[in-house]
Design a protein around this motif. Structure first.
Motif, mmCIF file in Angstrom:
data_model
loop_
_atom_site.group_PDB
_atom_site.id
_atom_site.type_symbol
_atom_site.label_atom_id
_atom_site.label_comp_id
_atom_site.label_asym_id
_atom_site.label_seq_id
_atom_site.Cartn_x
_atom_site.Cartn_y
_atom_site.Cartn_z
ATOM 1 N N LEU A 52 -13.039 16.319 -0.496
ATOM 2 C CA LEU A 52 -11.670 15.818 -0.430
ATOM 3 C C LEU A 52 -11.320 15.047 -1.692
ATOM 4 O O LEU A 52 -12.141 14.280 -2.206
ATOM 5 N N GLN A 53 -10.119 15.249 -2.192
ATOM 6 C CA GLN A 53 -9.627 14.429 -3.300
ATOM 7 C C GLN A 53 -9.263 13.054 -2.752
ATOM 8 O O GLN A 53 -8.608 12.939 -1.710
ATOM 9 N N SER A 54 -9.687 11.997 -3.424
ATOM 10 C CA SER A 54 -9.399 10.644 -2.977
ATOM 11 C C SER A 54 -8.028 10.201 -3.457
ATOM 12 O O SER A 54 -7.612 10.526 -4.574
ATOM 13 N N PHE A 55 -7.336 9.430 -2.609
ATOM 14 C CA PHE A 55 -6.027 8.910 -2.957
ATOM 15 C C PHE A 55 -5.949 7.428 -2.608
ATOM 16 O O PHE A 55 -6.309 7.023 -1.496
ATOM 17 N N LYS A 56 -5.476 6.640 -3.548
ATOM 18 C CA LYS A 56 -5.306 5.208 -3.342
ATOM 19 C C LYS A 56 -3.867 4.927 -2.886
ATOM 20 O O LYS A 56 -2.921 5.067 -3.665
ATOM 21 N N LEU A 57 -3.726 4.522 -1.636
ATOM 22 C CA LEU A 57 -2.424 4.211 -1.052
ATOM 23 C C LEU A 57 -2.387 2.765 -0.575
ATOM 24 O O LEU A 57 -1.748 2.438 0.418
ATOM 25 N N SER A 58 -3.066 1.894 -1.302
ATOM 26 C CA SER A 58 -3.265 0.525 -0.834
ATOM 27 C C SER A 58 -2.601 -0.543 -1.680
ATOM 28 O O SER A 58 -2.633 -1.721 -1.318
ATOM 29 N N ASN A 62 3.059 2.915 -8.356
ATOM 30 C CA ASN A 62 3.735 4.172 -8.622
ATOM 31 C C ASN A 62 2.649 5.204 -8.914
ATOM 32 O O ASN A 62 1.860 5.013 -9.844
ATOM 33 N N PRO A 63 2.570 6.288 -8.149
ATOM 34 C CA PRO A 63 1.492 7.253 -8.396
ATOM 35 C C PRO A 63 1.698 8.077 -9.655
ATOM 36 O O PRO A 63 0.789 8.792 -10.082
ATOM 37 N N LEU A 64 2.903 7.975 -10.244
ATOM 38 C CA LEU A 64 3.220 8.736 -11.448
ATOM 39 C C LEU A 64 2.998 7.873 -12.686
ATOM 40 O O LEU A 64 3.306 6.681 -12.677
ATOM 41 N N LEU A 352 -8.610 8.288 2.040
ATOM 42 C CA LEU A 352 -7.362 7.577 1.792
ATOM 43 C C LEU A 352 -7.623 6.076 1.898
ATOM 44 O O LEU A 352 -8.180 5.621 2.901
ATOM 45 N N SER A 353 -7.257 5.317 0.885
ATOM 46 C CA SER A 353 -7.345 3.866 1.014
ATOM 47 C C SER A 353 -5.978 3.347 1.422
ATOM 48 O O SER A 353 -4.954 3.734 0.855
ATOM 49 N N VAL A 354 -5.949 2.495 2.433
ATOM 50 C CA VAL A 354 -4.717 1.872 2.913
ATOM 51 C C VAL A 354 -4.938 0.370 2.917
ATOM 52 O O VAL A 354 -6.054 -0.112 2.732
ATOM 53 N N VAL A 369 2.219 13.932 -3.359
ATOM 54 C CA VAL A 369 2.669 14.766 -2.231
ATOM 55 C C VAL A 369 1.500 15.102 -1.312
ATOM 56 O O VAL A 369 1.597 14.989 -0.079
ATOM 57 N N ASP A 370 0.369 15.512 -1.878
ATOM 58 C CA ASP A 370 -0.795 15.872 -1.055
ATOM 59 C C ASP A 370 -1.316 14.665 -0.288
ATOM 60 O O ASP A 370 -1.755 14.798 0.866
ATOM 61 N N ALA A 371 -1.270 13.500 -0.916
ATOM 62 C CA ALA A 371 -1.726 12.287 -0.234
ATOM 63 C C ALA A 371 -0.823 11.968 0.952
ATOM 64 O O ALA A 371 -1.301 11.607 2.046
ATOM 65 N N ASN A 372 0.468 12.101 0.756
ATOM 66 C CA ASN A 372 1.403 11.820 1.838
ATOM 67 C C ASN A 372 1.247 12.800 2.991
ATOM 68 O O ASN A 372 1.326 12.414 4.168
#
Length: 384
Positions: A52-58, A62-64, A352-354, A369-372
């Motif tokens: 899985l690709q890791s995503f930081k959502l914590s 701005n992810p961009l 996913l980090s929250v 988008v993939d993280a969401n």
């Protein structure tokens, strides 16, 4: 030849030797207030999960990345061996044109938190008799507030949020006493998401004594789409005790460069300049911020894409049965109570980090988008 005193205290061993480390120097103690302050908990990177690709959502980042023009501009910045302009003259003049305000009404700082600390250093601490001033703010709100207030020497007066995650402005007005020096209003409120409306802020300012400084923290301003939202610039022109707090960290994607600022009338800014940290905004950061403003259409197009993603997430979770507070920032708030830990653990298993806030709730930033999409799927499987 140097003689050696046999009665002299032993010299501590140098770092990296096998000898025991010296004991802490007696009498060296931090200020007592530190023991009472919470520790700031920065958002953690996501756990690595195989496949899985890791995503930081914590961290509400701005992810961009910054727009290409900004990256080009700072790549060509070479004079970083010189100190920057202590008062960020070029940036203030560019902001003055953009905001249609006098440059003298703008004071820059190291991110919006640095700018806030300058406000607190100027207006909150201890009174002439040594008693602490009071700073009123909603809770839960930005977690750095109690730390900054405590370090200023003032006392926090926390007013609980309404059940829907909004500020209880009536209760906050009632909490203002003769010891209150500053009130903090966060819109949209971090971490819950709702905005303050223009009419309710006007009403609130009418209830607060004019000598009390009211700070309107607008870190997520560019993500707001509610037409009833407070117009900070209009109110700053009408209320000499109002301070607007803004940042380039979120919409502009410059969180790592630390560029923030306040907008207020001269009766306040002439004092803020005394407490402002010199050179808080580096020359590199100033160039990045100016370039970002010069290409604002590109910045706002990216913000629109993130708002569209936020709306997609909110719609999907609402359809699943989640009861979400109004989401006007770049994040959503899940009121999970005792299930907060289970949800955070489930997110970690999905790379996913929250951001968990005890047993109050979990804040999840809008990311790629993939993280969401993965977050939406997680919420479906976890259950509202």
């Amino acid at each position: 030849m140097t003689s050696i005193d046999p009665n002299a205290a032993p010299v501590p061993a140098a770092p990296g030797t096998d000898d025991a480390a010296p004991a802490p120097a007696p009498g060296v103690r931090p200020r007592a207030v530190l023991d009472a302050l919470p520790r700031y908990a920065a958002g953690r990177p996501a756990t690595v999960v195989e496949g899985l690709q890791s995503f930081k959502l914590s961290s509400n980042e701005n992810p961009l990345p910054p727009i290409p023009a900004v990256l080009d501009a700072i790549r060509d910045t070479t004079a970083i061996n010189r100190y920057p302009d202590a008062v960020s003259t070029r940036l203030r003049e560019r902001l003055a044109t953009y905001l249609e305000v006098p440059a003298e009404d703008i004071v820059t700082g190291g991110g919006s938190l640095g700018a806030l600390n300058q406000v607190l250093a100027t207006y909150a601490g201890q009174n002439d008799f040594g008693a602490p001033d009071e700073v009123v703010y909603a809770w839960r709100s930005f977690e750095a507030y109690p730390i900054s207030v405590g370090l200023s020497g003032a006392t926090s007066v926390r007013v609980p949020l309404l059940p829907d995650g909004r500020h209880d402005l009536a209760a906050m007005a009632a909490a203002v006493t003769e010891n209150t020096r500053v009130v903090l209003l966060c819109t949209p409120n971090n971490p819950t998401g709702p905005i303050l409306t223009h009419d309710e802020v006007v009403d609130f300012l009418g209830r607060v004594p004019s000598h009390v400084v009211v700070v309107l923290d607008e870190a997520y301003l560019e993500f707001v789409r509610d037409p009833a939202a407070v117009d900070g610039l209009a109110l700053y022109r009408a209320y000499p005790n109002l301070v607007l707090l803004r940042t380039f960290s979120k919409a502009h994607g410059l969180a790592g460069l630390r560029v923030g600022y306040t907008v207020a009338q001269p009766v306040i800014t002439e004092n803020l300049r005394v407490s402002a940290v010199p050179f808080a905004v580096s020359s590199l950061a100033e160039t990045a911020a100016i370039t970002s403003l010069d290409h604002l259409d590109e910045v706002l197009a990216r913000v629109d894409s993130l708002v569209a993603e936020r709306d997609r997430v909110v719609a999907a979770l609402t359809e699943q049965g989640w009861d979400l507070p109004q989401a006007e920032g770049n994040f959503v708030w899940l009121r999970l109570g005792e299930r907060c830990g289970d949800f955070a653990a489930a997110a970690e298993r999905q790379a996913l980090s929250v951001r968990r806030f005890g047993d109050e709730g979990v804040r999840v930033s809008i990311g790629e988008v993939d993280a969401n999409t993965r977050f939406i799927d997680l919420c479906r499987s976890f259950g509202a």
